[in-house]
Write a protein that holds these residues in place. Sequence first.
Motif, PDB file in Angstrom:
ATOM      1  N   ALA A   9       0.832  -1.214   0.000  1.00  0.00           N
ATOM      2  CA  ALA A   9       0.000   0.000   0.000  1.00  0.00           C
ATOM      3  C   ALA A   9       0.861   1.256   0.000  1.00  0.00           C
ATOM      4  N   ARG A  10       1.916   1.271   0.797  1.00  0.00           N
ATOM      5  CA  ARG A  10       2.790   2.451   0.840  1.00  0.00           C
ATOM      6  C   ARG A  10       3.505   2.655  -0.492  1.00  0.00           C
ATOM      7  N   LYS A  11       4.032   1.577  -1.064  1.00  0.00           N
ATOM      8  CA  LYS A  11       4.727   1.691  -2.354  1.00  0.00           C
ATOM      9  C   LYS A  11       3.770   2.166  -3.446  1.00  0.00           C
ATOM     10  N   THR A  12       2.562   1.625  -3.447  1.00  0.00           N
ATOM     11  CA  THR A  12       1.573   2.032  -4.442  1.00  0.00           C
ATOM     12  C   THR A  12       1.238   3.509  -4.284  1.00  0.00           C
ATOM     13  N   GLY A  13       1.069   3.960  -3.056  1.00  0.00           N
ATOM     14  CA  GLY A  13       0.790   5.369  -2.814  1.00  0.00           C
ATOM     15  C   GLY A  13       1.906   6.273  -3.291  1.00  0.00           C
ATOM     16  N   VAL A  14       3.137   5.862  -3.046  1.00  0.00           N
ATOM     17  CA  VAL A  14       4.294   6.653  -3.483  1.00  0.00           C
ATOM     18  C   VAL A  14       4.351   6.716  -5.010  1.00  0.00           C
ATOM     19  N   LEU A  15       4.074   5.599  -5.670  1.00  0.00           N
ATOM     20  CA  LEU A  15       4.130   5.574  -7.130  1.00  0.00           C
ATOM     21  C   LEU A  15       2.984   6.358  -7.777  1.00  0.00           C
ATOM     22  N   LEU A  16       1.829   6.373  -7.149  1.00  0.00           N
ATOM     23  CA  LEU A  16       0.667   7.042  -7.731  1.00  0.00           C
ATOM     24  C   LEU A  16       0.581   8.530  -7.386  1.00  0.00           C
ATOM     25  N   SER A  17       1.271   8.975  -6.369  1.00  0.00           N
ATOM     26  CA  SER A  17       1.179  10.371  -5.920  1.00  0.00           C
ATOM     27  C   SER A  17       1.486  11.395  -7.007  1.00  0.00           C
ATOM     28  N   PRO A  18       2.557  11.241  -7.787  1.00  0.00           N
ATOM     29  CA  PRO A  18       2.811  12.244  -8.840  1.00  0.00           C
ATOM     30  C   PRO A  18       1.675  12.335  -9.855  1.00  0.00           C
ATOM     31  N   GLY A  19       1.094  11.195 -10.209  1.00  0.00           N
ATOM     32  CA  GLY A  19      -0.023  11.204 -11.152  1.00  0.00           C
ATOM     33  C   GLY A  19      -1.219  11.961 -10.609  1.00  0.00           C
ATOM     34  N   PHE A  20      -1.532  11.744  -9.332  1.00  0.00           N
ATOM     35  CA  PHE A  20      -2.637  12.462  -8.701  1.00  0.00           C
ATOM     36  C   PHE A  20      -2.348  13.959  -8.643  1.00  0.00           C
ATOM     37  N   PHE A  21      -1.118  14.315  -8.325  1.00  0.00           N
ATOM     38  CA  PHE A  21      -0.733  15.723  -8.241  1.00  0.00           C
ATOM     39  C   PHE A  21      -0.921  16.421  -9.590  1.00  0.00           C
TER      40      PHE A  21
END
Length: 69
Positions: A9-21
């Motif tokens: 979950a943490r790795k997925t959040g880190v990888l998806l954060s730039p896309g959301f931003f």
Amino acid sequence: MLFDPLRYARKTGVLLSPGFFFAALAPSAYALLMEHYGISGTLLVSVILTLFITAISVVLWYRHCGCMK
């Protein structure tokens, strides 16, 4: 297995954060582009970004499949 199941979950959040931003930033950025450059300038920026992303995708695909030797 790419990630430890306990940290997935943490790795997925880190990888998806730039896309959301950038998805959140895009409407404001395009509003500013439309205000300063109009429809034609905004469309030109979109075309340039699309070509850039396509070129990067092709290079990454060639590197992944081993076609660039």
